[in-house]
Design a protein around this motif. Structure first.
Motif, PDB file in Angstrom:
ATOM      1  N   SER A 237       8.726  -5.024  -2.364  1.00  0.00           N
ATOM      2  CA  SER A 237       8.004  -4.005  -1.602  1.00  0.00           C
ATOM      3  C   SER A 237       6.531  -4.391  -1.507  1.00  0.00           C
ATOM      4  CB  SER A 237       8.097  -2.662  -2.310  1.00  0.00           C
ATOM      5  OG  SER A 237       9.385  -2.144  -2.187  1.00  0.00           O
ATOM      6  N   ASP A 238       5.919  -3.952  -0.423  1.00  0.00           N
ATOM      7  CA  ASP A 238       4.547  -4.369  -0.121  1.00  0.00           C
ATOM      8  C   ASP A 238       3.544  -3.506  -0.891  1.00  0.00           C
ATOM      9  OD1 ASP A 238       2.159  -5.170   1.103  1.00  0.00           O
ATOM     10  OD2 ASP A 238       3.173  -5.500   3.023  1.00  0.00           O
ATOM     11  N   ILE A 239       2.767  -4.140  -1.744  1.00  0.00           N
ATOM     12  CA  ILE A 239       1.763  -3.374  -2.507  1.00  0.00           C
ATOM     13  C   ILE A 239       0.743  -2.728  -1.553  1.00  0.00           C
ATOM     14  CG2 ILE A 239       0.242  -5.347  -2.970  1.00  0.00           C
ATOM     15  CD1 ILE A 239      -0.170  -4.010  -5.801  1.00  0.00           C
ATOM     16  N   SER A 240       0.570  -3.335  -0.374  1.00  0.00           N
ATOM     17  CA  SER A 240      -0.373  -2.757   0.596  1.00  0.00           C
ATOM     18  C   SER A 240       0.174  -1.454   1.175  1.00  0.00           C
ATOM     19  CB  SER A 240      -0.649  -3.753   1.722  1.00  0.00           C
ATOM     20  OG  SER A 240      -1.241  -4.909   1.196  1.00  0.00           O
ATOM     21  N   SER A 241       1.509  -1.332   1.267  1.00  0.00           N
ATOM     22  CA  SER A 241       2.109  -0.057   1.698  1.00  0.00           C
ATOM     23  C   SER A 241       2.173   0.919   0.534  1.00  0.00           C
ATOM     24  CB  SER A 241       3.521  -0.301   2.255  1.00  0.00           C
ATOM     25  OG  SER A 241       3.441  -1.106   3.406  1.00  0.00           O
ATOM     26  N   ALA A 242       2.435   0.373  -0.671  1.00  0.00           N
ATOM     27  CA  ALA A 242       2.432   1.219  -1.873  1.00  0.00           C
ATOM     28  C   ALA A 242       1.054   1.854  -2.070  1.00  0.00           C
ATOM     29  CB  ALA A 242       2.809   0.379  -3.096  1.00  0.00           C
ATOM     30  N   ALA A 243       0.005   1.152  -1.634  1.00  0.00           N
ATOM     31  CA  ALA A 243      -1.368   1.588  -1.902  1.00  0.00           C
ATOM     32  C   ALA A 243      -1.645   3.009  -1.417  1.00  0.00           C
ATOM     33  CB  ALA A 243      -2.357   0.620  -1.250  1.00  0.00           C
ATOM     34  N   GLY A 270      -5.665  -6.157  -6.534  1.00  0.00           N
ATOM     35  CA  GLY A 270      -7.024  -5.614  -6.634  1.00  0.00           C
ATOM     36  C   GLY A 270      -7.040  -4.097  -6.514  1.00  0.00           C
ATOM     37  N   VAL A 271      -6.142  -3.533  -5.706  1.00  0.00           N
ATOM     38  CA  VAL A 271      -6.130  -2.075  -5.521  1.00  0.00           C
ATOM     39  C   VAL A 271      -5.842  -1.356  -6.845  1.00  0.00           C
ATOM     40  CG1 VAL A 271      -3.683  -2.043  -4.755  1.00  0.00           C
ATOM     41  CG2 VAL A 271      -5.224  -0.173  -4.121  1.00  0.00           C
ATOM     42  N   ILE A 272      -4.967  -1.936  -7.648  1.00  0.00           N
ATOM     43  CA  ILE A 272      -4.669  -1.309  -8.953  1.00  0.00           C
ATOM     44  C   ILE A 272      -5.896  -1.417  -9.851  1.00  0.00           C
ATOM     45  CG2 ILE A 272      -3.242  -1.501 -11.049  1.00  0.00           C
ATOM     46  CD1 ILE A 272      -0.913  -2.371  -9.291  1.00  0.00           C
ATOM     47  N   ASP A 273      -6.530  -2.579  -9.841  1.00  0.00           N
ATOM     48  CA  ASP A 273      -7.721  -2.767 -10.682  1.00  0.00           C
ATOM     49  C   ASP A 273      -8.839  -1.803 -10.278  1.00  0.00           C
ATOM     50  OD1 ASP A 273      -6.344  -4.818 -11.918  1.00  0.00           O
ATOM     51  OD2 ASP A 273      -7.177  -6.360 -10.619  1.00  0.00           O
ATOM     52  N   VAL A 274      -9.065  -1.672  -8.974  1.00  0.00           N
ATOM     53  CA  VAL A 274     -10.146  -0.780  -8.515  1.00  0.00           C
ATOM     54  C   VAL A 274      -9.819   0.661  -8.911  1.00  0.00           C
ATOM     55  CG1 VAL A 274     -11.353   0.160  -6.502  1.00  0.00           C
ATOM     56  CG2 VAL A 274     -10.832  -2.288  -6.600  1.00  0.00           C
ATOM     57  N   LEU A 275      -8.568   1.087  -8.655  1.00  0.00           N
ATOM     58  CA  LEU A 275      -8.203   2.472  -8.986  1.00  0.00           C
ATOM     59  C   LEU A 275      -8.309   2.722 -10.488  1.00  0.00           C
ATOM     60  CD1 LEU A 275      -5.243   3.149  -6.525  1.00  0.00           C
ATOM     61  CD2 LEU A 275      -7.469   4.317  -6.569  1.00  0.00           C
ATOM     62  N   GLU A 321      -6.618  -2.922   1.384  1.00  0.00           N
ATOM     63  CA  GLU A 321      -6.480  -1.591   0.787  1.00  0.00           C
ATOM     64  C   GLU A 321      -7.763  -0.757   0.862  1.00  0.00           C
ATOM     65  OE1 GLU A 321      -3.605  -3.638   0.725  1.00  0.00           O
ATOM     66  OE2 GLU A 321      -4.667  -4.523  -0.959  1.00  0.00           O
ATOM     67  N   PHE A 322      -8.838  -1.311   1.446  1.00  0.00           N
ATOM     68  CA  PHE A 322     -10.088  -0.550   1.442  1.00  0.00           C
ATOM     69  C   PHE A 322     -10.029   0.743   2.250  1.00  0.00           C
ATOM     70  CE2 PHE A 322     -11.576  -4.427  -0.523  1.00  0.00           C
ATOM     71  CZ  PHE A 322     -12.153  -3.856  -1.647  1.00  0.00           C
ATOM     72  N   PRO A 323      -9.325   0.775   3.386  1.00  0.00           N
ATOM     73  CA  PRO A 323      -9.299   2.082   4.075  1.00  0.00           C
ATOM     74  C   PRO A 323      -8.840   3.202   3.139  1.00  0.00           C
ATOM     75  CG  PRO A 323      -8.462   0.372   5.521  1.00  0.00           C
ATOM     76  CD  PRO A 323      -8.660  -0.279   4.168  1.00  0.00           C
ATOM     77  N   VAL A 324      -7.773   2.968   2.394  1.00  0.00           N
ATOM     78  CA  VAL A 324      -7.284   4.062   1.534  1.00  0.00           C
ATOM     79  C   VAL A 324      -8.139   4.192   0.270  1.00  0.00           C
ATOM     80  CG1 VAL A 324      -5.472   2.883   0.173  1.00  0.00           C
ATOM     81  CG2 VAL A 324      -5.166   5.270   0.895  1.00  0.00           C
ATOM     82  N   LEU A 325      -8.755   3.086  -0.176  1.00  0.00           N
ATOM     83  CA  LEU A 325      -9.670   3.208  -1.317  1.00  0.00           C
ATOM     84  C   LEU A 325     -10.899   4.056  -0.935  1.00  0.00           C
ATOM     85  CD1 LEU A 325      -9.391  -0.360  -2.912  1.00  0.00           C
ATOM     86  CD2 LEU A 325      -8.754   1.826  -3.988  1.00  0.00           C
ATOM     87  N   PHE A 326     -11.300   4.003   0.339  1.00  0.00           N
ATOM     88  CA  PHE A 326     -12.409   4.861   0.779  1.00  0.00           C
ATOM     89  C   PHE A 326     -12.019   6.342   0.649  1.00  0.00           C
ATOM     90  CE2 PHE A 326     -13.742   1.276   3.911  1.00  0.00           C
ATOM     91  CZ  PHE A 326     -14.467   0.635   2.918  1.00  0.00           C
ATOM     92  N   VAL A 327     -10.747   6.635   0.887  1.00  0.00           N
ATOM     93  CA  VAL A 327     -10.281   8.021   0.720  1.00  0.00           C
ATOM     94  C   VAL A 327     -10.323   8.399  -0.764  1.00  0.00           C
ATOM     95  CG1 VAL A 327      -8.279   9.549   0.959  1.00  0.00           C
ATOM     96  CG2 VAL A 327      -8.888   7.977   2.827  1.00  0.00           C
ATOM     97  N   ALA A 328      -9.916   7.463  -1.625  1.00  0.00           N
ATOM     98  CA  ALA A 328     -10.027   7.727  -3.068  1.00  0.00           C
ATOM     99  C   ALA A 328     -11.482   8.001  -3.432  1.00  0.00           C
ATOM    100  CB  ALA A 328      -9.481   6.535  -3.863  1.00  0.00           C
ATOM    101  N   ALA A 329     -12.393   7.198  -2.867  1.00  0.00           N
ATOM    102  CA  ALA A 329     -13.823   7.366  -3.172  1.00  0.00           C
ATOM    103  C   ALA A 329     -14.321   8.730  -2.706  1.00  0.00           C
ATOM    104  CB  ALA A 329     -14.627   6.251  -2.505  1.00  0.00           C
ATOM    105  N   ALA A 330     -13.790   9.196  -1.562  1.00  0.00           N
ATOM    106  CA  ALA A 330     -14.217  10.503  -1.037  1.00  0.00           C
ATOM    107  C   ALA A 330     -13.792  11.635  -1.972  1.00  0.00           C
ATOM    108  CB  ALA A 330     -13.630  10.717   0.358  1.00  0.00           C
TER     109      ALA A 330
END
Ligand code: S3P
Length: 439
Positions: A237-243, A270-275, A321-330
């Motif tokens: 499965s795609d981690i980018s879709s899991a993101a 990287g998305v897991i590390d950032v989160l 994954e930055f588009p969805v990480l921006f939502v996490a940041a919001a």
């Protein structure tokens, strides 16, 4: 023209349960490409039946490769060998897919026929000199528009490509992969050095097809050396879709979600590390190796996120994954600062500007910078945003509704089909209040 699809997402809810998101897009593309030029029959399972990977599949069918499927993620490729591709009868249309165009341009440069690669409006605006410049150093002949964009006319130079050593100015797996594929057809060694680690699926899969790849430090190299031997590929499965769900379950109170069989190649996590740096509650279990790619089940529970300065060394490892990480940041407490991510401006859309515009419409303090964004977490409001035909922007704003004060309407969502065709169904089953309609 693709029809216009609009998502409407009601505020609130949470994500619960267990799911398997679709197959990895990068690996799906490469399975068709390498399976086609291998000797023998390659069986693929877990193939992503999204428009991008299907564009690659159709291109190889147009070049005479017999491919059965996809049928529930199963594809059978009757490989024709390195020199068995045939001239396509017409231009090959690659839709929205940058990976198809950039990797194919390398592979086609060494054929004994000419080919034309075209794409949709977004793909036709994306920079191609990053591949055509180094390819021409190898002796490739590729015509593009004056701006260095598609359509690309690739004049096959069978037998005349020469290996080079290329120091990539940008961290790009597409450029690296393009040159390694051209290297399969070039005299001598072709080596690529990257300024930061990027996804290494091409290198891993070439080895899976019993083709030697040398990897030393930040350099990968190949030589024209025998043949690829068919193999079976189980696409994780795609981690980018899991993101989207990693972020959704983190920000929505009372969420508890498990995603099964997700690819956790270290060049993609990287998305897991950032989160985790932001305080997310993410647990990996059942880690195993599937055909040369590491996979795991991932459990995510709600957490109180805090703003961080995102380490630049994680940028290439989380590039999609930055588009969805921006939502996490919001949704985080305090300020999140992203720098060193100028590449986001030349993805399927300008992801810095488009996300900043949408977040501002929703009342979030999001300030775009040349190479990143500064976001101050707070309440997400309601409103109507535009995805600019970018699949990841559309899905990111859908997740934002889990924490918004009112309904979020998202325009121009047809391209969600490029990477995640059943997003709406799966997201609804897990608890997102989302509907989709043709407008
Ligand atoms: C990809 C590489 C990345 C990524 C894209 C897929 C690939 O692009 O953004 O979605 O499959 O090689 P760059 O290599 O241009 O960063």
């Amino acid at each position: 023209m693709t029809e216009s699809i609009q998502f409407t997402v009601q505020a609130g809810g949470n994500l619960q349960g267990e799911a398997r998101v679709p197959g990895d897009k990068s690996i799906s593309h490469r399975s068709i490409m390498l399976g086609s030029i291998a000797v023998g029959t390659t069986h693929v399972t877990g193939f992503l039946e999204g428009d991008d990977a299907l564009a690659t599949l159709r291109a190889f069918q147009a070049m005479g490769v017999e491919i059965e499927g996809p049928n529930k993620g199963e594809v059978t490729i009757h490989g024709v060998g390195l020199d068995g591709l045939k001239a396509p009868k017409e231009a090959m249309y690659l839709g929205n897919s940058g990976t198809s165009m950039r990797l194919l341009s390398g592979l086609l440069a060494g054929q004994d026929f000419d080919s034309i690669l075209t794409g949709d409006e977004s793909l036709s605006g994306r920079p191609m000199r990053r591949v055509t410049d180094p390819l021409s150093e190898m002796g490739a002949v590729i015509e593009s528009t004056e701006k260095g964009t598609a359509p690309l006319t690739v004049r096959g130079q069978a037998g005349n490509l020469q290996g080079i050593h290329y120091d990539m100015p940008i961290a790009s797996a597409q450029v690296k992969s393009c040159l390694l594929l051209a290297g399969l057809y070039a005299k001598g060694e072709t080596s690529v050095t990257e300024p930061a680690p990027t996804r290494d699926h091409t290198e891993r899969m070439l080895q899976g097809f019993s083709y030697p790849v040398k990897q030393a430090g930040n350099q990968a190299s190949v030589e024209r050396n025998g043949q690829l031997t068919a193999t079976d590929i189980d696409v994780p499965s795609d981690i980018s879709s899991a993101a989207f769900f990693l972020v959704g379950a983190s920000i929505a109170p009372n969420s508890d979600l498990t995603l099964k069989h997700v690819g956790i190649n270290p060049t993609r996590t990287g998305v897991i590390d950032v989160l985790k740096l932001m305080g997310a509650n993410i647990e990996l279990s059942n880690q195993r190796d599937v055909g040369g790619e590491p996979v795991a089940d991932i459990r995510i529970r709600s957490a109180k996120l805090k703003g961080i300065a995102i380490p630049e060394k994680l940028v290439a490892l989380a590039i999609d994954e930055f588009p969805v990480l921006f939502v996490a940041a919001a949704c985080a407490e305090g300020e999140t600062v992203l720098t060193g991510a100028k590449e986001l401006r030349v993805k399927e859309s300008d992801r810095i500007q488009v996300m900043a515009d949408g977040l501002q419409i929703l009342g979030v303090d999001a300030q775009p910078t040349e190479d990143g964004m500064v976001i101050r977490g707070g309440q997400i409001g309601s409103g109507q945003v535009v995805s600019h035909g970018d699949h990841r922007i559309a899905m990111s704003f859908a997740m934002a509704a889990l924490r918004s004060s009112g309904t979020i309407v998202i325009d121009d969502c047809a391209n969600v089909n490029t990477s995640f065709p059943d997003f709406v169904q799966l997201a609804s089953r897990l608890g997102l209040n989302i509907t989709s309609e043709n407008v």
